[in-house]
Design a protein around this motif. Structure first.
Motif, short mmCIF file in Angstrom:
data_model
loop_
_atom_site.label_atom_id
_atom_site.label_comp_id
_atom_site.label_asym_id
_atom_site.label_seq_id
_atom_site.Cartn_x
_atom_site.Cartn_y
_atom_site.Cartn_z
N LEU A 26 0.96 -1.02 0.02
CA LEU A 26 -0.01 -0.02 -0.05
C LEU A 26 0.82 1.25 -0.07
O LEU A 26 1.82 1.40 0.70
N GLU A 27 0.50 2.19 -0.74
CA GLU A 27 1.28 3.27 -1.01
C GLU A 27 0.44 4.50 -0.68
O GLU A 27 -0.43 4.79 -1.49
N VAL A 28 1.20 5.67 -0.06
CA VAL A 28 0.39 6.85 0.15
C VAL A 28 1.43 8.00 -0.49
O VAL A 28 2.65 7.91 -0.04
N THR A 29 1.04 8.89 -1.22
CA THR A 29 1.90 10.09 -1.77
C THR A 29 1.16 11.31 -1.39
O THR A 29 -0.10 11.59 -1.43
N SER A 30 2.04 12.18 -1.11
CA SER A 30 1.56 13.74 -1.01
C SER A 30 2.75 14.76 -1.60
O SER A 30 3.53 14.16 -2.09
N SER A 31 2.79 15.76 -0.84
CA SER A 31 3.67 16.68 -1.23
C SER A 31 3.88 17.65 0.07
O SER A 31 2.99 17.46 1.01
N LEU A 32 4.58 18.83 0.16
CA LEU A 32 4.86 19.61 1.26
C LEU A 32 3.83 20.91 0.88
O LEU A 32 3.92 21.90 1.57
N LYS A 33 3.02 20.86 -0.06
CA LYS A 33 2.32 22.12 -0.50
C LYS A 33 1.25 22.64 0.94
O LYS A 33 1.21 23.76 1.02
N SER A 34 0.97 21.85 1.65
CA SER A 34 -0.03 22.20 2.83
C SER A 34 0.76 22.07 4.08
O SER A 34 0.20 22.25 5.08
N ALA A 35 2.07 21.60 3.80
CA ALA A 35 2.63 21.61 5.49
C ALA A 35 3.01 23.08 5.98
O ALA A 35 3.10 23.96 5.43
N LYS A 36 3.13 22.69 7.31
CA LYS A 36 3.37 23.95 8.04
C LYS A 36 4.51 23.89 9.11
O LYS A 36 4.93 22.58 9.29
N VAL A 37 5.09 24.92 9.45
CA VAL A 37 6.50 24.92 10.19
C VAL A 37 5.63 24.61 11.70
O VAL A 37 5.02 25.49 12.25
N ASP A 38 6.01 23.70 12.34
CA ASP A 38 5.76 23.20 13.54
C ASP A 38 6.65 23.73 14.70
O ASP A 38 6.08 24.35 15.56
N ARG A 39 7.83 23.73 14.49
CA ARG A 39 8.79 24.26 15.47
C ARG A 39 10.17 24.16 14.83
O ARG A 39 10.50 23.49 13.88
N GLY A 40 11.21 24.82 15.58
CA GLY A 40 12.49 24.78 15.10
C GLY A 40 13.53 24.96 16.25
O GLY A 40 13.24 25.31 17.45
N PHE A 41 14.81 25.15 15.79
CA PHE A 41 15.72 25.37 16.87
C PHE A 41 17.03 25.90 16.08
O PHE A 41 17.39 25.79 15.01
N CYS A 42 17.39 27.30 16.66
CA CYS A 42 18.31 27.96 16.10
C CYS A 42 19.86 27.78 16.77
O CYS A 42 19.91 27.54 17.93
#
Length: 471
Positions: A51-67
């Motif tokens: 079974l395979e699912v495909t998508s893109s980052l078009k709807s992705a959002k930044v959750d968090r990060g670290f500088c």
């Protein structure tokens, strides 16, 4: 291809691929990380009927990060994607001693939420090999389409595979000034782009989707039109027997790399740890003899954590090798009106496999070793941090020993980015070393003064004797 639109839709048997491009930055104002890319993601549940699912980052959002901060060498940005492939994609950036930046990618997902297969619990897949980007004072640019391969992951029920195809990439994770990208270093693929040599095209059919529309059965007999791409990560070309790894594990027996690990919450980073970690594991050999081996935590890891855990605790989870999982739990207490934190639990799940323990008699897939500590274990005040540059050893159950090197950590913080120079609690070995220095210096000065006085006395006596002889 339109960067912010939907590009070509390719029907391959019953596989649908959608691409989308988007820009990300962390934080939103005065960013320390900027990522732009056109990306397609593919997650496969392997088996007799994949079974395979495909998508893109078009709807992705930044959750968090670290500088990384002024002197830091690690930063990351975490993206949260939505249906049909809800997952957390972590881009981790490290720079080496030559200030060259490398990128590692991990993806965390809940199989049951995607495939509805009752396989509960998050799974984490890491990319195969880290990727060289650019110098830390430059941005990285790569227009050529490239495919990133990830290590396969076995759960208790299924095996999963993840791939990520990217193009039009621009990344900078260090030394961004006023939100502006630095001059770019181009990837080798752009400098030596190879034109497509040939493609194969055959008839395809519309998929018969029986689930939610995001999960499909792969028809492994159909062929596709395959665009020529440049491999982002080198992968083995030889076939590998079933049940073995095409990328053998190389353990770090000593000198584990000093790395930064952190946990995020609503108020930013709450736990920050910098250290090297290794374990001394006991086992029985094929000859039923007692033996031990030192296993160091490698550079390529995945980590996460929580700031609001049960019983007023915070935690950090580090995953490495194949099914190794280290969970550190931190608690706090009131010490006569002063709030302090300490390391309360170490929970290690180790995979004693033939790859890491070649002479082991009976491999152990998931050996769990959990130990709870008292409130005096590497304790510090919440307005400071704990530091121990010497080797610190923690005795766990079953005789396992966890050692840390150049350790410094802080917990129960609000968006900590670096360790403060004040409020540092040091381990006894560091304090003894610090105390020995002035003692040694004082002893040396005292000895020098004594030598001068003795020399003066001898010289004075010799002078007096010479004067007497003259008379």
């Amino acid at each position: 291809m339109n960067c912010f639109g939907i590009s070509d839709v390719l029907l391959t048997g019953i596989l649908m691929v959608i691409s989308g491009c988007k820009g990300f930055q962390y934080p939103e104002s005065a960013p320390c990380i900027i990522v732009n890319m056109d990306a397609t993601t593919q997650l496969t549940q392997l088996g007799s009927e994949p079974l395979e699912v495909t998508s893109s980052l078009k709807s992705a959002k930044v959750d968090r990060g670290f500088c990384a901060g002024a002197s830091g060498s690690t930063s990351n940005i975490i993206l949260q994607t939505t249906a049909p492939l809800p997952a957390r994609i972590t881009l981790l950036f490290n720079k080496d001693e030559q200030s060259v930046v490398f990128m590692d990618i991990t993806v965390t997902f809940d199989p049951d939420a995607i495939f509805n297969n009752t396989d509960e619990g998050n799974q984490v897949l890491a990319d195969i090999g880290n990727t060289r980007l650019s110098k830390d004072t430059s941005s990285y640019k790569c227009d050529e389409q490239q495919t990133i391969s990830f290590n396969k992951k076995h759960s208790s029920m299924f095996e999963y595979e993840f791939k990520m195809t990217i193009s039009n990439v621009v990344i900078q994770a260090f030394n961004i000034v006023n939100g502006t990208l630095s001059e770019a270093e181009e990837c080798a693929a752009d400098e030596t782009t190879v034109a497509p040599t040939s493609t194969e095209t055959i008839e395809t059919t519309q998929p018969d989707v029986t689930n939610t529309g995001s999960t499909t059965k792969m028809d492994t007999t159909d062929e596709t039109t395959v665009p020529a791409t440049t491999s982002f990560i080198s992968t083995p070309t030889e076939t590998t027997p079933e049940g073995t790894s095409s990328n053998p594990i190389t353990p770090r027996p000593d000198d584990p790399p000093i790395q930064s690990y952190f946990a995020h919450g609503e108020n930013g980073t709450c736990v920050l740890i910098q250290c090297g970690i290794q374990f001394e594991i006991n086992y029985n050999t094929t000859e039923q003899k007692k033996a031990s081996r030192v296993i160091g935590v490698p550079e390529r890891v995945n980590f996460d954590g929580g700031c609001n855990q049960p019983n007023n605790t915070q935690s950090l989870q580090i995953q490495f090798y194949d099914n190794w999982d280290l969970r550190l739990t931190f608690s706090r207490f009131d010490d006569q009106g002063r709030i302090k934190f300490y390391l309360s639990d170490i929970d290690l799940t180790a995979n004693l496999s033939k790859e890491l323990f070649p002479d082991i008699g009976n491999p152990i897939l998931r050996q769990n070793i959990k130990t709870t500590f008292a409130t005096d274990t590497i304790t510090a005040s919440t307005d400071g941090s704990y530091r121990c540059t010497k080797e610190a050893a923690f005795l766990l159950k079953d005789g396992t020993v966890m050692s840390t090197f150049n350790l410094q950590y802080a917990a129960f913080q609000k968006n900590i980015t670096d360790f403060s120079e004040s409020g540092i609690s040091e381990c006894s070995s560091d304090v003894e070393t610090s105390s020995d220095i002035p003692i040694a210096v004082g002893s040396a000065l005292g000895g020098l003064i004594l030598i001068v006085l003795v020399a003066y006395a001898i010289g004075r006596r010799c002078k007096e004797k010479g004067d007497y002889d003259t008379i």
